[in-house]
Motif scaffolding. Structure first.
Motif, PDB file in Angstrom:
ATOM      1  N   ILE A  62      50.980 110.768  -4.306  1.00  0.00           N
ATOM      2  CA  ILE A  62      51.730 111.980  -3.950  1.00  0.00           C
ATOM      3  C   ILE A  62      51.100 112.602  -2.709  1.00  0.00           C
ATOM      4  N   SER A  63      51.932 113.021  -1.840  1.00  0.00           N
ATOM      5  CA  SER A  63      51.398 113.537  -0.584  1.00  0.00           C
ATOM      6  C   SER A  63      50.932 114.975  -0.746  1.00  0.00           C
ATOM      7  N   ARG A  64      50.032 115.369   0.161  1.00  0.00           N
ATOM      8  CA  ARG A  64      49.550 116.742   0.143  1.00  0.00           C
ATOM      9  C   ARG A  64      50.704 117.710   0.395  1.00  0.00           C
ATOM     10  N   ALA A  65      51.627 117.309   1.250  1.00  0.00           N
ATOM     11  CA  ALA A  65      52.789 118.177   1.545  1.00  0.00           C
ATOM     12  C   ALA A  65      53.617 118.417   0.295  1.00  0.00           C
ATOM     13  N   SER A  66      53.792 117.367  -0.501  1.00  0.00           N
ATOM     14  CA  SER A  66      54.561 117.504  -1.742  1.00  0.00           C
ATOM     15  C   SER A  66      53.859 118.438  -2.714  1.00  0.00           C
ATOM     16  N   VAL A  67      52.543 118.318  -2.784  1.00  0.00           N
ATOM     17  CA  VAL A  67      51.777 119.192  -3.694  1.00  0.00           C
ATOM     18  C   VAL A  67      51.891 120.640  -3.225  1.00  0.00           C
ATOM     19  N   LYS A  68      51.782 120.823  -1.908  1.00  0.00           N
ATOM     20  CA  LYS A  68      51.910 122.178  -1.377  1.00  0.00           C
ATOM     21  C   LYS A  68      53.275 122.767  -1.749  1.00  0.00           C
ATOM     22  N   ASP A  69      54.328 121.969  -1.612  1.00  0.00           N
ATOM     23  CA  ASP A  69      55.672 122.442  -1.981  1.00  0.00           C
ATOM     24  C   ASP A  69      55.741 122.827  -3.456  1.00  0.00           C
ATOM     25  N   ARG A  70      55.077 122.023  -4.309  1.00  0.00           N
ATOM     26  CA  ARG A  70      55.068 122.332  -5.744  1.00  0.00           C
ATOM     27  C   ARG A  70      54.397 123.697  -5.993  1.00  0.00           C
TER      28      ARG A  70
END
Length: 631
Positions: A536-544
């Motif tokens: 999972i990308s850092r960007a995806s985690v940030k969005d979460r």
């Protein structure tokens, strides 16, 4: 030789006997002659004495006649003397010595009877005529005296005197008006052992005089004059007593125009007035009427009926006006109060007004009791319908207990203060099982309320608030039922079923409100299981994290304004949310937090700690307003 001597002796004796018998016959003949001579002489003597005997008998009869004449003259003179004395007493009037006056009337009647039986006396008709005239004057004065004494001692009763005759728990306080206001007290519904002291409306010493005067008037055939005097005097006084107490004649229109608060107070007063009137005033009237007119049953009952008829009509007319007025739910309890007092007074009413002249009044009272029962039952049906069809547009924006719910529950709880009255009411309509009937009524009302709440819940655009609203209201209903006597009638099964309904709404709230935010904390691959951190990308985690932050803040801001008024339910719901949210957040933070923390501005994405979330969850359902700052 011996035989010859014996025969000779016998012959000699026979001769002697013959000679003796001859002498005896001679003596007898001589005696008869002498007696015959006496008889002749006595007849002559009797003939000679007869004129003397006749004169003696005539003298004796003359003496006897003289004695009879003297005695008759003495009786006549006595009657004249009695009549003269009686006339003197009657001319003086009854004021000085009423007992002597009554005695004089009896003496006059005796004189009339005497001369009526002895009309051969020359002056009998004149005496009779004079005595009749005198008696007529005497009776006229007697009527005046009866009326005067009755009026002098007939005074209206002051309310304070009447209140003193009541049991202490029914006496008005210094605050209430005439003991009015709320009349129903479930803790002393039965007044069977209460002592009501019938007031003294005429001094006991006067009653025997009035009784004697009444008897004289009846004896003279003056029943109608007696009836009119008694009725006119006592009826006015009774009506004045009621007016002093506060009783007033009100029509149906008067009742219809009144504000509810005013009408409710008047109904409370009326209940008090009914009890005082029947148990004290009417009972007192019956008592003195029975004493004064003792022995004249027909006149006695007629007098009591005429004395009370107007007062009874005024009291019952108010009850009729209420029973016939427009029905409304708030009137149910006053109708039950009124029905209750009529049932309480029914034995006294039947006793007081049991005679034929009072039959119409008794029937009117019984009809009012039935009419009140009928109106109360119709109001029940109206209430059920009104609850189900209540179209109040006032929505409770915070999802708390709706005013209709608290109103209906209080209504039902209040009904149970009237259980014994309701049982009597149901029996008026041939209910074989009044307890079952009460249970059925309560169940129908609860069902109507729930149907209405289901409709009101659809006003909310937020599905979570819909579930919270239903949870709050059903919980309030269940809790109220469990704490009241309604539980015994609705049963444990009803309670358990509705507790489960509360839980179902709570679960639905959690699902609708928190399912979306929990999805932010769940990361899955395209396969069947969660992916590894490296996938999972850092960007995806940030969005979460950003999505979670945004959704939680929105929920917090909105649901802090919602209300769960029951503290136990509120804490239970918070705990249920925390048990789902906090473990999921901790897990997500543990797995993906380091990825954010190693980059720039981690606080921009990880804005909450588990402790912050727990603290903020404790602010949910407090009913805060928009203007209040967040903690």
């Amino acid at each position: 030789m011996g035989v010859a001597q014996a025969m000779e002796a016998l012959t000699e004796r026979a001769g002697l006997m013959k000679e003796s018998l001859h002498k005896s016959q001679t003596i007898t003949d001589n005696m008869v002659g002498i007696l015959g001579s006496f008889d002749h002489r006595l007849s002559a003597l009797e003939t000679a004495m007869r004129p003397t005997q006749i004169r003696t008998h005539s003298i004796r009869r003359a003496h006897e006649n003289i004695d009879k004449a003297l005695k008759a003259a003495e009786v006549i003179l006595d009657q004249f003397d009695i009549s003269r004395k009686a006339e003197a007493k009657i001319l003086r009037g009854p004021h000085e010595d009423l007992e002597s006056y009554l005695e004089a009337i009896d003496q006059l009647r005796g004189t009339i009877k005497f001369f009526s039986n002895n009309k051969m006396f020359k002056s009998a008709s004149g005496v009779i005529s004079h005595a009749h005239g005198l008696l007529s004057k005497a009776l006229s004065k007697l009527e005046d005296e009866f009326r005067q004494i009755l009026q002098n001692y007939s005074k209206p009763m002051e309310p304070d005197r009447l209140f003193e005759c009541l049991p202490s728990n029914l006496r008005p306080s210094s605050e209430g008006e005439g003991g009015g206001g709320k009349s129903h007290d479930p803790h002393h519904k039965s007044l069977e052992n209460a002592i009501f002291t019938v007031p003294t409306v005429i001094p006991p010493r006067v009653l025997p005089l009035l009784h004697d005067l009444a008897q004289q008037m009846v004896q003279a055939g003056h029943q109608q004059q007696l009836f009119k005097s008694y009725r006119d005097t006592r009826a006015v006084v009774l009506e004045q007593s009621l007016r002093k107490l506060g009783v007033e004649r009100l029509s149906k229109d008067d009742v219809q125009r009144m504000q509810w608060e005013v009408l409710e107070a008047k109904i409370g007063n009326w209940i008090h007035y009914m009890r005082i009137s029947v148990k004290l005033l009417f009972a007192a009237e019956k008592k003195i009427c029975d004493q004064i007119l003792d022995g004249v049953e027909s006149l006695r009952d007629q007098c009591f009926g005429e004395v009370t008829v107007n007062s009874v009509a005024v009291l019952l007319s108010f009850g009729e006006a209420i029973a016939k007025s427009k029905r409304s739910p708030e009137k149910l309890f006053v109708l039950l109060d009124m029905y209750e007092i009529m049932r309480e007074l029914q034995p006294e009413i039947e006793l007081l007004f049991g005679s034929k002249p009072c039959a119409e009044m008794k029937e009117s009272a019984l009809n009012l009791t039935k009419r009140l029962a009928q109106t109360a039952q119709e109001t029940f049906a109206d209430f059920e319908e009104a609850v189900e069809k209540d179209a109040t547009k006032t929505a409770v924006m915070d999802g708390t207990v709706h005013p209709l719910t608290s109103y209906v529950i209080n209504y039902v709880k209040f009904l149970f203060d009237y259980q014994s009255t309701l049982r009597l009411l149901f029996q008026e309509f041939d209910s074989k099982d009044p307890d079952s009937e009460l249970g059925a009524v309560t169940t129908r009302i609860m069902h109507a309320l729930q149907n209405n709440l289901d409709g009101k819940s659809k006003q909310y655009k937020d599905a979570a608030l819909t579930q919270l609203f239903l949870m709050n209201n059903v919980h309030y209903i269940v809790r109220s039922v469990r704490r009241s006597e309604a539980k015994d009638l609705l049963g444990d099964d009803w309670v358990q079923i509705h507790r489960r309904i509360v839980q179902q709404h709570a679960n639905q709230y959690k699902r609708v409100s928190w399912a979306k935010i929990l999805q932010c904390l769940t990361v899955q691959s395209s396969g069947s299981g969660p992916i590894e951190n490296s996938n999972i990308s850092r960007a995806s985690v940030k969005d979460r994290f950003k999505t979670f932050n945004s959704q939680f803040e929105e929920l917090h801001q909105r649901q802090c304004q919602w209300t769960v008024p029951d503290s136990e339910l509120r804490e239970s719901l918070r705990l249920a949310v925390a048990e789902v949210l906090l473990p999921a957040f901790r897990s997500f933070l543990k797995r993906f937090g380091p990825m954010i923390e190693s980059g720039k501005n981690p606080q921009k994405y990880i804005r909450f700690s588990p402790e912050d979330l727990e603290r903020m969850l404790n602010e949910f359902f407090e009913g805060k307003t928009w203007s209040e700052p967040k903690r």
